[in-house]
Scaffold this motif. Structure first.
Motif, PDB file in Angstrom:
ATOM      1  N   THR A 235     -46.736  31.928 -44.834  1.00  0.00           N
ATOM      2  CA  THR A 235     -47.896  31.209 -44.866  1.00  0.00           C
ATOM      3  C   THR A 235     -48.003  30.693 -43.489  1.00  0.00           C
ATOM      4  N   ILE A 236     -49.298  30.660 -42.889  1.00  0.00           N
ATOM      5  CA  ILE A 236     -49.724  30.232 -41.508  1.00  0.00           C
ATOM      6  C   ILE A 236     -50.470  29.201 -41.319  1.00  0.00           C
ATOM      7  N   LEU A 237     -49.928  28.341 -40.155  1.00  0.00           N
ATOM      8  CA  LEU A 237     -50.493  27.134 -39.939  1.00  0.00           C
ATOM      9  C   LEU A 237     -51.257  27.170 -38.616  1.00  0.00           C
ATOM     10  N   ALA A 238     -52.258  26.533 -38.528  1.00  0.00           N
ATOM     11  CA  ALA A 238     -53.111  26.595 -37.207  1.00  0.00           C
ATOM     12  C   ALA A 238     -52.685  25.436 -36.213  1.00  0.00           C
ATOM     13  N   VAL A 239     -52.595  25.817 -34.937  1.00  0.00           N
ATOM     14  CA  VAL A 239     -52.273  24.455 -34.135  1.00  0.00           C
ATOM     15  C   VAL A 239     -53.048  24.609 -32.951  1.00  0.00           C
ATOM     16  N   HIS A 240     -54.429  25.357 -32.986  1.00  0.00           N
ATOM     17  CA  HIS A 240     -55.257  25.328 -32.137  1.00  0.00           C
ATOM     18  C   HIS A 240     -56.754  24.443 -32.479  1.00  0.00           C
ATOM     19  N   ARG A 241     -56.524  23.998 -33.709  1.00  0.00           N
ATOM     20  CA  ARG A 241     -57.465  23.096 -34.286  1.00  0.00           C
ATOM     21  C   ARG A 241     -56.780  22.013 -35.535  1.00  0.00           C
ATOM     22  N   THR A 242     -57.335  21.135 -35.508  1.00  0.00           N
ATOM     23  CA  THR A 242     -56.774  20.150 -36.603  1.00  0.00           C
ATOM     24  C   THR A 242     -57.932  19.688 -37.714  1.00  0.00           C
ATOM     25  N   ALA A 243     -57.595  18.914 -38.727  1.00  0.00           N
ATOM     26  CA  ALA A 243     -58.673  18.480 -39.547  1.00  0.00           C
ATOM     27  C   ALA A 243     -58.842  17.130 -39.363  1.00  0.00           C
ATOM     28  N   GLY A 249     -53.917   7.718 -41.822  1.00  0.00           N
ATOM     29  CA  GLY A 249     -53.804   7.835 -40.395  1.00  0.00           C
ATOM     30  C   GLY A 249     -52.969   8.945 -39.557  1.00  0.00           C
ATOM     31  N   ARG A 250     -52.470   9.705 -40.748  1.00  0.00           N
ATOM     32  CA  ARG A 250     -51.718  10.780 -40.185  1.00  0.00           C
ATOM     33  C   ARG A 250     -52.738  12.082 -39.791  1.00  0.00           C
ATOM     34  N   LEU A 251     -52.240  12.747 -38.727  1.00  0.00           N
ATOM     35  CA  LEU A 251     -52.943  13.895 -38.330  1.00  0.00           C
ATOM     36  C   LEU A 251     -53.010  15.021 -39.458  1.00  0.00           C
ATOM     37  N   ARG A 252     -53.833  15.430 -39.803  1.00  0.00           N
ATOM     38  CA  ARG A 252     -53.806  16.622 -40.807  1.00  0.00           C
ATOM     39  C   ARG A 252     -53.917  18.015 -40.152  1.00  0.00           C
ATOM     40  N   LEU A 253     -53.067  18.779 -40.427  1.00  0.00           N
ATOM     41  CA  LEU A 253     -52.859  20.116 -39.870  1.00  0.00           C
ATOM     42  C   LEU A 253     -53.511  21.403 -40.974  1.00  0.00           C
ATOM     43  N   VAL A 254     -54.058  22.258 -40.379  1.00  0.00           N
ATOM     44  CA  VAL A 254     -54.685  23.068 -41.319  1.00  0.00           C
ATOM     45  C   VAL A 254     -53.850  24.340 -41.714  1.00  0.00           C
ATOM     46  N   VAL A 255     -53.740  24.668 -43.022  1.00  0.00           N
ATOM     47  CA  VAL A 255     -53.005  25.832 -43.361  1.00  0.00           C
ATOM     48  C   VAL A 255     -53.931  26.931 -43.464  1.00  0.00           C
ATOM     49  N   GLU A 256     -53.751  27.928 -42.743  1.00  0.00           N
ATOM     50  CA  GLU A 256     -54.879  29.181 -42.541  1.00  0.00           C
ATOM     51  C   GLU A 256     -54.567  30.026 -43.742  1.00  0.00           C
ATOM     52  N   ARG A 257     -53.283  30.421 -44.148  1.00  0.00           N
ATOM     53  CA  ARG A 257     -52.846  31.490 -44.947  1.00  0.00           C
ATOM     54  C   ARG A 257     -51.766  30.593 -45.926  1.00  0.00           C
ATOM     55  N   PHE A 275     -47.020  14.226 -39.672  1.00  0.00           N
ATOM     56  CA  PHE A 275     -48.211  14.898 -39.961  1.00  0.00           C
ATOM     57  C   PHE A 275     -48.144  15.430 -41.480  1.00  0.00           C
ATOM     58  N   ASP A 276     -49.772  15.369 -41.874  1.00  0.00           N
ATOM     59  CA  ASP A 276     -49.886  15.893 -43.287  1.00  0.00           C
ATOM     60  C   ASP A 276     -50.639  17.298 -42.917  1.00  0.00           C
ATOM     61  N   VAL A 277     -50.936  17.865 -44.079  1.00  0.00           N
ATOM     62  CA  VAL A 277     -51.536  19.253 -43.999  1.00  0.00           C
ATOM     63  C   VAL A 277     -52.453  19.403 -45.393  1.00  0.00           C
ATOM     64  N   VAL A 278     -53.844  20.084 -44.806  1.00  0.00           N
ATOM     65  CA  VAL A 278     -54.754  20.532 -45.755  1.00  0.00           C
ATOM     66  C   VAL A 278     -54.848  22.099 -45.787  1.00  0.00           C
ATOM     67  N   LEU A 279     -55.451  22.607 -46.955  1.00  0.00           N
ATOM     68  CA  LEU A 279     -55.850  23.789 -46.969  1.00  0.00           C
ATOM     69  C   LEU A 279     -57.062  24.306 -46.293  1.00  0.00           C
ATOM     70  N   GLY A 280     -57.195  25.451 -45.371  1.00  0.00           N
ATOM     71  CA  GLY A 280     -58.166  25.779 -44.802  1.00  0.00           C
ATOM     72  C   GLY A 280     -59.116  26.557 -45.792  1.00  0.00           C
ATOM     73  N   PRO A 281     -60.467  26.898 -45.333  1.00  0.00           N
ATOM     74  CA  PRO A 281     -61.468  27.617 -46.132  1.00  0.00           C
ATOM     75  C   PRO A 281     -60.817  28.924 -46.797  1.00  0.00           C
ATOM     76  N   GLY A 282     -60.028  29.515 -46.061  1.00  0.00           N
ATOM     77  CA  GLY A 282     -59.221  30.831 -46.475  1.00  0.00           C
ATOM     78  C   GLY A 282     -57.833  30.679 -47.347  1.00  0.00           C
ATOM     79  N   ALA A 283     -57.453  29.563 -47.356  1.00  0.00           N
ATOM     80  CA  ALA A 283     -56.199  29.344 -48.161  1.00  0.00           C
ATOM     81  C   ALA A 283     -56.274  28.745 -49.377  1.00  0.00           C
TER      82      ALA A 283
END
Length: 311
Positions: A235-243, A249-257, A275-283
């Motif tokens: 699994t891959i997580l982005a740290v150059h952008r967020t959602a 109130g939690r910052l959502r990080l983007v799962v790219e894969r 932190f929370d996470v959301v699925l990106g368009p490619g995931a």
């Protein structure tokens, strides 16, 4: 360590890999043997390709110069210029990123805590703003940010010892890494998951003299070390952008894969950090592990073939 990530040592260009030819049979190498790790590291430093155990599956690593990356792409059946990922030991991961280019809502401290939490669980990948010294052929632009993708096996994998030896032998702080499989561009299949059996990997690449196999001694044990992960690409997580922030109130990080670690487990690991996470368009669709046809050599065959086998 500077905030720019400057100071990465990159190996000088390797000699072009020799053309493929029929390979003589030779003994397998094993991750739990220091001498075997040294042999594989020296082979990589000299411009060879090492297919090696990586957490609960297999990966292919080589030097990070453009010629070596192109040669592995062509070996797998990929376009020669396809952008690659990098790997390194956990302590060197911070060298990959340019900390000045993080989004304002993420600090360096935040990212290091995120990386630490997920590497404690097992293999994982991160994409973030690339340090200036990361070669262009190992970077990719995304929303105006030059990014690099780093994949590592987590803290408990014995492949870290091999990676450390290879980095020292090659005189670099990062290596090129890719999944251990033929590309779907060559096979014509809709998907070609990474191998998690050394015997099947050897059958696919072992006749090529450019490739050395550094196997798990016991693949069942390697898989059992990571009960939360499927034996497949990370699994891959982005740290150059967020959602942005959610309603809580939690910052959502983007799962790219969406790979070996389920997104629910990623969320559990990062919740204590706020932190929370959301699925990106490619995931949206999770990767699938490789399924071997009935009658294929079981993982235990590797231990039985420790001599006189193809690597």
């Amino acid at each position: 360590m500077s905030d720019t990530g400057a100071g990465i040592a990159t190996a000088p260009a390797a000699r072009p890999l020799p053309p493929a030819r029929v390979q003589e049979k030779r003994a397998w190498l094993y991750l739990d043997e220091q001498v075997h790790r040294a042999v594989a590291a020296r082979s990589l430093a000299e411009g060879g390709v090492v297919a090696h155990g990586f957490a609960n599956f297999y990966a292919i690593s080589t030097r990070p110069d453009a010629g070596s990356v192109r040669a592995v792409n062509l070996l797998k059946g990929r376009p020669g210029g396809q952008v690659g990922s990098v790997t390194t030991t956990p302590s060197r991961v911070p060298f990959v990123f340019d900390w000045r280019r993080l989004p304002p809502e993420l600090s360096r401290h935040d990212v290091l805590e995120i990386v630490d939490a997920l590497f404690r669980v097992g293999p994982f990948g991160f994409r973030g703003p690339a340090a200036d010294d990361v070669p262009d052929h190992l970077t990719q632009p995304d929303q105006g940010v030059r990014t690099a993708q780093v994949i590592a096996p987590g803290y408990s994998c014995p492949s870290n010892d091999f990676l450390a030896a290879a980095l020292t032998a090659a005189g670099t702080d990062l290596l090129y890494i890719t999944s251990a499989n033929r590309s779907r561009h060559r096979s014509g299949a809709a998907d070609e998951p990474a191998h998690h059996r050394g015997a099947a990997l050897a059958a696919e690449f072992g006749a090529d003299p450019r490739v050395r196999l550094l196997a798990h001694r016991d693949e069942a044990v390697a898989r059992a070390r990571y009960p939360l992960h499927e034996p497949m690409s990370t699994t891959i997580l982005a740290v150059h952008r967020t959602a942005g922030s959610g309603v809580d109130g939690r910052l959502r990080l983007v799962v790219e894969r969406h790979g070996s670690l389920p997104v629910e487990r990623v969320r559990e690991a990062l919740a204590p950090l706020g932190f929370d996470v959301v699925l990106g368009p490619g995931a949206g669709q999770r990767l699938r592990p490789r399924v071997y046809r009935q009658g294929a050599p079981p993982p235990e065959v590797s231990a039985a073939r420790s001599s006189g086998s193809r690597s």
